[in-house]
Design a protein around this motif. Structure first.
Motif, PDB file in Angstrom:
ATOM      1  N   THR A 162      19.386  14.725  10.131  1.00  0.00           N
ATOM      2  CA  THR A 162      19.767  15.941   9.322  1.00  0.00           C
ATOM      3  C   THR A 162      21.130  15.678   8.536  1.00  0.00           C
ATOM      4  OG1 THR A 162      20.917  16.854  11.247  1.00  0.00           O
ATOM      5  CG2 THR A 162      18.454  17.183  10.764  1.00  0.00           C
ATOM      6  N   PRO A 163      21.403  16.598   7.472  1.00  0.00           N
ATOM      7  CA  PRO A 163      22.656  16.339   6.698  1.00  0.00           C
ATOM      8  C   PRO A 163      23.787  16.955   7.825  1.00  0.00           C
ATOM      9  CG  PRO A 163      20.667  17.406   5.384  1.00  0.00           C
ATOM     10  CD  PRO A 163      20.045  17.282   6.926  1.00  0.00           C
ATOM     11  N   ASP A 164      24.776  16.403   7.221  1.00  0.00           N
ATOM     12  CA  ASP A 164      25.913  16.630   8.306  1.00  0.00           C
ATOM     13  C   ASP A 164      26.425  18.205   8.248  1.00  0.00           C
ATOM     14  OD1 ASP A 164      26.392  13.822   8.657  1.00  0.00           O
ATOM     15  OD2 ASP A 164      27.984  13.575   7.389  1.00  0.00           O
ATOM     16  N   GLU A 165      26.225  18.777   7.191  1.00  0.00           N
ATOM     17  CA  GLU A 165      26.082  20.282   7.228  1.00  0.00           C
ATOM     18  C   GLU A 165      25.622  21.083   8.437  1.00  0.00           C
ATOM     19  OE1 GLU A 165      23.512  20.049   3.583  1.00  0.00           O
ATOM     20  OE2 GLU A 165      25.172  18.761   4.473  1.00  0.00           O
ATOM     21  N   HIS A 166      24.615  20.485   9.078  1.00  0.00           N
ATOM     22  CA  HIS A 166      23.806  21.078  10.089  1.00  0.00           C
ATOM     23  C   HIS A 166      24.318  20.678  11.556  1.00  0.00           C
ATOM     24  CE1 HIS A 166      20.998  22.578   7.276  1.00  0.00           C
ATOM     25  NE2 HIS A 166      20.616  21.439   6.560  1.00  0.00           N
ATOM     26  N   ASP A 167      25.381  19.965  11.632  1.00  0.00           N
ATOM     27  CA  ASP A 167      25.992  19.467  12.797  1.00  0.00           C
ATOM     28  C   ASP A 167      26.240  20.512  13.717  1.00  0.00           C
ATOM     29  OD1 ASP A 167      25.295  16.960  11.874  1.00  0.00           O
ATOM     30  OD2 ASP A 167      27.391  16.151  11.997  1.00  0.00           O
ATOM     31  N   ALA A 168      26.976  21.578  13.038  1.00  0.00           N
ATOM     32  CA  ALA A 168      27.398  22.641  14.096  1.00  0.00           C
ATOM     33  C   ALA A 168      26.247  23.516  14.290  1.00  0.00           C
ATOM     34  CB  ALA A 168      28.430  23.567  13.110  1.00  0.00           C
ATOM     35  N   LYS A 169      25.134  23.552  13.776  1.00  0.00           N
ATOM     36  CA  LYS A 169      24.000  24.277  14.040  1.00  0.00           C
ATOM     37  C   LYS A 169      23.425  23.629  15.147  1.00  0.00           C
ATOM     38  CE  LYS A 169      20.786  27.439  14.063  1.00  0.00           C
ATOM     39  NZ  LYS A 169      21.268  28.727  14.623  1.00  0.00           N
ATOM     40  N   VAL A 170      23.515  22.209  15.059  1.00  0.00           N
ATOM     41  CA  VAL A 170      22.581  21.427  16.064  1.00  0.00           C
ATOM     42  C   VAL A 170      23.706  21.603  17.594  1.00  0.00           C
ATOM     43  CG1 VAL A 170      22.136  18.893  16.959  1.00  0.00           C
ATOM     44  CG2 VAL A 170      21.836  19.792  14.756  1.00  0.00           C
ATOM     45  N   ASP A 171      24.822  21.598  17.333  1.00  0.00           N
ATOM     46  CA  ASP A 171      25.779  21.864  18.633  1.00  0.00           C
ATOM     47  C   ASP A 171      25.701  23.189  19.351  1.00  0.00           C
ATOM     48  OD1 ASP A 171      26.683  19.264  18.304  1.00  0.00           O
ATOM     49  OD2 ASP A 171      28.465  20.007  17.157  1.00  0.00           O
ATOM     50  N   ASP A 172      25.071  24.177  18.406  1.00  0.00           N
ATOM     51  CA  ASP A 172      25.241  25.507  18.869  1.00  0.00           C
ATOM     52  C   ASP A 172      23.681  25.466  19.813  1.00  0.00           C
ATOM     53  OD1 ASP A 172      27.517  26.181  17.715  1.00  0.00           O
ATOM     54  OD2 ASP A 172      26.384  27.489  16.081  1.00  0.00           O
ATOM     55  N   VAL A 173      22.694  25.156  19.121  1.00  0.00           N
ATOM     56  CA  VAL A 173      21.547  24.986  19.739  1.00  0.00           C
ATOM     57  C   VAL A 173      21.628  24.360  21.081  1.00  0.00           C
ATOM     58  CG1 VAL A 173      18.847  24.419  19.560  1.00  0.00           C
ATOM     59  CG2 VAL A 173      19.985  25.202  17.863  1.00  0.00           C
ATOM     60  N   ARG A 174      21.975  23.202  21.132  1.00  0.00           N
ATOM     61  CA  ARG A 174      22.251  22.195  22.208  1.00  0.00           C
ATOM     62  C   ARG A 174      23.112  23.090  23.314  1.00  0.00           C
ATOM     63  NH1 ARG A 174      25.001  20.574  26.062  1.00  0.00           N
ATOM     64  NH2 ARG A 174      25.327  18.291  26.635  1.00  0.00           N
ATOM     65  N   ALA A 175      24.115  23.749  22.844  1.00  0.00           N
ATOM     66  CA  ALA A 175      24.805  24.548  23.838  1.00  0.00           C
ATOM     67  C   ALA A 175      23.992  25.717  24.462  1.00  0.00           C
ATOM     68  CB  ALA A 175      26.148  25.122  23.183  1.00  0.00           C
TER      69      ALA A 175
END
Length: 72
Positions: A50-63
């Motif tokens: 996924t594009p880098d701008e989605h990294d924070a969302k991925v981290d939120d979902v993981r948490a």
């Protein structure tokens, strides 16, 4: 497909009868270790595709998922 219905009912009955034990396992240190490794691997794989701008969302979902499994 009566066999599938029976299997689903048996699984549901097993879960209901053992929900306290299942909850203990899900909240254990071992479950925490396994889920952390699994979630880290999935998170990193998703970030690669996924594009880098989605990294924070991925981290939120993981948490959020991590809060549901393990003891931390």
């Amino acid at each position: 497909m009566a066999g599938m219905d029976d299997l689903a009912k048996q699984a549901g009955d097993f879960i209901e009868q053992n929900k306290d034990k299942i909850q203990d396992v899900l909240k254990s240190e071992q479950a925490e270790d396994i889920s952390d490794k699994l979630l880290d691997g999935i998170g990193e794989a998703v970030k690669k595709i996924t594009p880098d701008e989605h990294d924070a969302k991925v981290d939120d979902v993981r948490a959020n998922i991590d809060k549901s499994v393990g003891n931390q």
